[in-house]
Scaffold this motif. Structure first.
Motif, PDB file in Angstrom:
ATOM      1  N   ASP A  11       6.734  -2.265   6.204  1.00 54.62           N
ATOM      2  CA  ASP A  11       5.517  -1.868   4.097  1.00 54.62           C
ATOM      3  C   ASP A  11       6.773  -2.995   3.697  1.00 54.62           C
ATOM      4  N   ARG A  12       7.861  -2.730   3.099  1.00 57.17           N
ATOM      5  CA  ARG A  12       7.881  -4.056   2.448  1.00 57.17           C
ATOM      6  C   ARG A  12       7.608  -4.937   1.997  1.00 57.17           C
ATOM      7  N   MET A  13       7.809  -5.946   3.690  1.00 53.47           N
ATOM      8  CA  MET A  13       7.106  -7.546   3.744  1.00 53.47           C
ATOM      9  C   MET A  13       5.918  -7.520   3.626  1.00 53.47           C
ATOM     10  N   GLN A  18       1.019  -8.828   0.166  1.00 54.90           N
ATOM     11  CA  GLN A  18       0.406  -8.762  -0.730  1.00 54.90           C
ATOM     12  C   GLN A  18      -0.039  -9.548  -1.849  1.00 54.90           C
ATOM     13  N   GLU A  19       1.391  -9.267  -2.037  1.00 56.79           N
ATOM     14  CA  GLU A  19       1.208  -9.348  -4.263  1.00 56.79           C
ATOM     15  C   GLU A  19       1.073 -10.355  -4.341  1.00 56.79           C
ATOM     16  N   ILE A  24      -3.188 -13.943  -5.381  1.00 55.93           N
ATOM     17  CA  ILE A  24      -2.947 -14.689  -5.877  1.00 55.93           C
ATOM     18  C   ILE A  24      -4.126 -16.005  -5.521  1.00 55.93           C
ATOM     19  N   GLY A  25      -4.423 -15.797  -4.543  1.00 55.07           N
ATOM     20  CA  GLY A  25      -5.720 -16.242  -3.664  1.00 55.07           C
ATOM     21  C   GLY A  25      -5.323 -17.530  -2.347  1.00 55.07           C
ATOM     22  N   PHE A  30       0.730 -14.623   7.633  1.00 57.81           N
ATOM     23  CA  PHE A  30       1.291 -13.296   8.739  1.00 57.81           C
ATOM     24  C   PHE A  30       2.396 -14.003   8.856  1.00 57.81           C
ATOM     25  N   LEU A  31       3.361 -13.095   9.053  1.00 61.81           N
ATOM     26  CA  LEU A  31       5.161 -12.813   9.343  1.00 61.81           C
ATOM     27  C   LEU A  31       4.926 -13.825  11.032  1.00 61.81           C
TER      28      LEU A  31
END
Length: 134
Positions: A11-13, A18-19, A24-25, A30-31
Motif C-alpha cells: 500500500d505504501r509503495m 500515485q502521489e 504529476i501527469g 509499475f514496479l
C-alpha cells in the motif's frame, strides 16, 4: 530472488507511485522484479496497456541491455529510456532485484521525470529495506 512484502508495504509503495508520479501527469508506472512479476502498479485510469506483457518484456529488455553493457565493459546500465511519438518508457533499476517502469507523454520533460523517479526510487528503497529488517 526471494522476498515477502506485507500489505502495508504494498500500500505504501502504491501511494508513493500515485502521489509522486501519477498525480504529476505520468500515465502509468509499475514496479516489477527482474523476473517480470508486477509488485505495484498505478495509472491515470485512461491506460489500456497490457501491463503484464509489458512487465515481462521490460524484464527481458533490461536483461538484454545489461548483457550488452557487460560486452562493452560497463557493469550495467541502471536506467533506460525509449522515446516514442506519443508515449515514452523510462526504466530505472532499484537495488539489484527491482525495476521501476514509467510510461509518460511528451508533455513531461525527461529531466523532470528523471528527478521525480530518482526521488521515488529512494522512497521505494526505504520500503524495500523493511523486507529484511525484523
Amino acid at each position: 530472488m526471494s522476498y515477502t512484502l506485507g500489505q502495508e508495504q504494498l500500500d505504501r509503495m502504491e501511494d508513493i507511485l500515485q502521489e509522486h508520479l501519477v498525480d504529476i501527469g505520468v500515465r502509468c508506472v509499475f514496479l516489477i522484479d527482474m523476473a517480470g512479476n508486477i509488485i505495484a502498479n498505478k495509472d491515470n485510469g485512461k491506460i489500456k496497456h497490457d501491463v503484464y506483457s509489458l512487465a515481462a518484456l521490460a524484464a527481458g529488455n533490461f536483461g538484454a541491455v545489461s548483457a550488452m553493457a557487460k560486452i562493452i565493459g560497463e557493469g550495467e546500465f541502471s536506467l533506460l529510456f525509449h522515446k516514442g511519438k506519443k508515449e515514452n518508457i523510462h526504466f530505472n533499476k532499484i537495488e539489484a532485484d527491482f525495476l521501476l517502469i514509467t510510461i509518460f507523454s511528451n508533455e513531461i520533460s525527461l529531466g523532470f521525470l528523471r528527478l521525480k523517479v530518482g526521488e521515488v526510487a529512494e522512497m521505494i528503497k526505504k520500503v524495500l529495506s523493511e523486507i529484511n529488517t525484523p
